[in-house]
Design a protein around this motif. Structure first.
Motif, short mmCIF file in Angstrom:
data_model
loop_
_atom_site.label_atom_id
_atom_site.label_comp_id
_atom_site.label_asym_id
_atom_site.label_seq_id
_atom_site.Cartn_x
_atom_site.Cartn_y
_atom_site.Cartn_z
N UNK A 167 -7.31 -6.61 2.18
CA UNK A 167 -8.75 -6.58 1.93
C UNK A 167 -9.39 -5.32 2.49
N UNK A 168 -10.57 -5.01 2.00
CA UNK A 168 -11.30 -3.81 2.41
C UNK A 168 -11.63 -3.82 3.90
N UNK A 169 -11.81 -4.99 4.49
CA UNK A 169 -12.21 -5.07 5.90
C UNK A 169 -11.02 -4.99 6.86
N UNK A 170 -9.80 -4.99 6.34
CA UNK A 170 -8.59 -4.97 7.17
C UNK A 170 -8.09 -3.54 7.31
N UNK A 171 -7.78 -3.14 8.52
CA UNK A 171 -7.24 -1.80 8.76
C UNK A 171 -5.90 -1.65 8.04
N UNK A 172 -5.73 -0.55 7.35
CA UNK A 172 -4.47 -0.26 6.65
C UNK A 172 -3.52 0.39 7.66
N UNK A 207 0.76 8.22 27.24
CA UNK A 207 0.06 8.28 25.95
C UNK A 207 0.29 6.96 25.22
N UNK A 208 -0.74 6.56 24.49
CA UNK A 208 -0.69 5.28 23.78
C UNK A 208 -1.33 5.44 22.42
N UNK A 209 -0.62 4.99 21.41
CA UNK A 209 -1.16 4.92 20.06
C UNK A 209 -1.16 3.44 19.71
N UNK A 210 -2.30 2.91 19.32
CA UNK A 210 -2.38 1.50 18.97
C UNK A 210 -3.21 1.35 17.71
N UNK A 211 -2.73 0.51 16.82
CA UNK A 211 -3.46 0.22 15.59
C UNK A 211 -3.28 -1.26 15.29
N UNK A 212 -4.35 -1.88 14.76
CA UNK A 212 -4.35 -3.32 14.60
C UNK A 212 -4.86 -3.72 13.22
N UNK A 213 -4.19 -4.69 12.63
CA UNK A 213 -4.73 -5.31 11.41
C UNK A 213 -5.30 -6.66 11.79
N UNK A 214 -5.44 -7.57 10.86
CA UNK A 214 -6.09 -8.84 11.17
C UNK A 214 -5.21 -9.82 11.95
N UNK A 215 -3.91 -9.56 12.09
CA UNK A 215 -3.04 -10.48 12.81
C UNK A 215 -2.22 -9.85 13.93
#
Length: 136
Positions: free
Chosen positions: A68-73, A101-109
């Motif tokens: 969905x559009x609201x979920x981070x790709x 160093x930290x890289x973090x990315x999150x989707x809806x789950x």
């Protein structure tokens, strides 16, 4: 210059109301270049598993749908990070200076985290005298 780096990749999600971390890999890199290569490789590995090529022989037509559009790709963010030479250089500078160093990315789950730190910096932290707290 810091010579050895410890790298970790972890996925975090919720299970039974608690935050759970699942290790996806650890690497003790003998050089800065190998630490950066390994982190990019793991980011690509995650992206490819979350966003496989539609129409590939493993997936029947219409088996995959866009988020969905609201979920981070997440796959797009990770691929963008891998391809960004400026961000790679900034990360190299931070690691060379002994910083975590930290890289973090999150989707809806799920949250995907890539960490790297200098083994030398960790050793130096151990030599700092511990704060001793008085007992009652």
């Amino acid at each position: 210059m810091h010579d050895e780096f410890l790298c970790h990749v972890t996925a975090y999600g919720a299970c039974d109301g608690q935050r759970i971390g699942v290790p996806l890999g650890t690497y003790r890199a003998p050089t800065l270049a190998l630490a950066l290569w390994w982190l990019r490789d793991r980011a690509t590995w995650i992206a490819e598993r979350l966003d496989p090529q539609p129409g590939g022989e493993l997936y029947p037509p219409n088996a995959l749908i866009p988020v969905g559009e609201s979920v981070t790709d997440v796959p797009a963010v990770l691929r963008s990070w891998c391809a960004d030479a400026d961000r790679q250089e900034l990360m190299a500078d931070e690691l060379a200076a002994g910083r975590l160093v930290r890289i973090a990315v999150q989707d809806d789950t799920t949250e995907y985290e890539l960490l790297a730190e200098s083994v030398d910096a960790l050793r130096m932290q151990r030599t700092i005298p511990a704060l001793v707290m008085p007992v009652a």
